[in-house]
Enzyme design. Structure first.
Site, PDB file in Angstrom:
ATOM      1  N   HIS A 130       1.003  -1.330  -0.033  1.00 56.21           N
ATOM      2  CA  HIS A 130      -0.038  -0.092  -0.008  1.00 56.21           C
ATOM      3  C   HIS A 130       0.769   1.317   0.029  1.00 56.21           C
ATOM      4  O   HIS A 130       0.763   2.183  -0.693  1.00 56.21           O
ATOM      5  CB  HIS A 130      -1.005  -0.083   1.228  1.00 56.21           C
ATOM      6  CG  HIS A 130      -2.035  -0.810   1.116  1.00 56.21           C
ATOM      7  ND1 HIS A 130      -2.130  -2.090   1.081  1.00 56.21           N
ATOM      8  CD2 HIS A 130      -3.474  -0.381   0.907  1.00 56.21           C
ATOM      9  CE1 HIS A 130      -3.430  -2.652   0.914  1.00 56.21           C
ATOM     10  NE2 HIS A 130      -4.156  -1.602   0.943  1.00 56.21           N
ATOM     11  N   HIS A 179       0.492  -3.635   9.162  1.00 57.96           N
ATOM     12  CA  HIS A 179       2.005  -3.126   8.842  1.00 57.96           C
ATOM     13  C   HIS A 179       2.490  -2.609  10.152  1.00 57.96           C
ATOM     14  O   HIS A 179       1.875  -2.048  11.004  1.00 57.96           O
ATOM     15  CB  HIS A 179       2.073  -2.387   7.500  1.00 57.96           C
ATOM     16  CG  HIS A 179       1.754  -2.777   6.528  1.00 57.96           C
ATOM     17  ND1 HIS A 179       2.623  -3.684   5.759  1.00 57.96           N
ATOM     18  CD2 HIS A 179       0.729  -2.880   5.424  1.00 57.96           C
ATOM     19  CE1 HIS A 179       2.164  -4.302   4.591  1.00 57.96           C
ATOM     20  NE2 HIS A 179       0.962  -3.442   4.313  1.00 57.96           N
TER      21      HIS A 179
END
Length: 210
Positions: A130, A179
């Site tokens: 991302h 993350h």
């Protein structure tokens, strides 16, 4: 210092920084930074979670790739209409090339590290896809748009908005526990390396055709 040399130095700095960070991640030297990042980002009010989830879908790696092709096509058509085809081709190479390469590189690099996500969900964590795709799409698009605009204020607004949105997308991934903060930083550094590599060779192309 000419533009090509600036790109070359910048990509070298980004690449070296990514390599150093990757070594630290591989040897588990980033635990304190990642833990601090999780504590810091998770102080965000819980009612904003839906906003982060929405951004997560709007700026997924696949949609970023799609956006890059749409934006590139529009700029190519605009450039062709204004008899600036070379600028249009340069735009396609920079935006679509950077985003597509970031997508491919991420798929290759991620399994090499095999880092488990913070929430233990499916897929690997380092570097963040991302973050990579958001940086590749938004920063490359901001750079290209400044070439189409002459006024300073709109240029600054585009650049600032792109940077804020890129950081926000990275922030959302940490907040959603998909993350670690070093995954985001690593994604930005690797994507920046790709972007400045593309810019370096794209400017060689521009010089030849001009």
């Amino acid at each position: 210092m000419n533009r090509k040399k600036t790109y070359l130095i910048t990509l070298a700095i980004c690449l070296i920084s990514f390599i150093l960070l990757s070594i630290m991640v591989k040897k588990n030297f980033t635990c304190f930074i990642d833990h601090f990042g999780q504590i810091l980002f998770q102080q965000t009010p819980h009612h904003t979670q839906h906003l982060f989830k929405r951004f997560d879908k709007i700026f997924s790696p696949e949609t970023d790739l799609f956006y890059s092709f749409v934006i590139s096509s529009c700029l190519l058509a605009l450039s062709k209409a204004e008899n600036q085809l070379n600028l249009g081709i340069y735009s396609v190479i920079t935006i679509s090339g950077t985003t597509l390469l970031a997508f491919i590189v991420n798929m290759i690099v991620k399994p090499l590290f095999g880092r488990i996500r913070p929430d233990g969900s499916k897929g690997f964590s380092y570097p963040s896809d991302h973050a990579m795709l958001a940086f590749a799409l938004l920063i490359s698009t901001a750079y290209i748009l400044t070439l189409y605009i002459n006024r300073t204020t709109p240029k600054l607004l585009i650049i600032i908005s792109s940077v804020i949105l890129t950081l926000f997308i990275g922030f959302s991934r940490v907040y959603l526990e998909k993350h670690f903060i070093t995954d985001i930083i690593g994604g930005y550094l690797l994507s920046a390396t790709i972007l400045f590599s593309i810019l370096y060779f794209a400017n060689i192309y521009r010089e030849k055709i001009n």
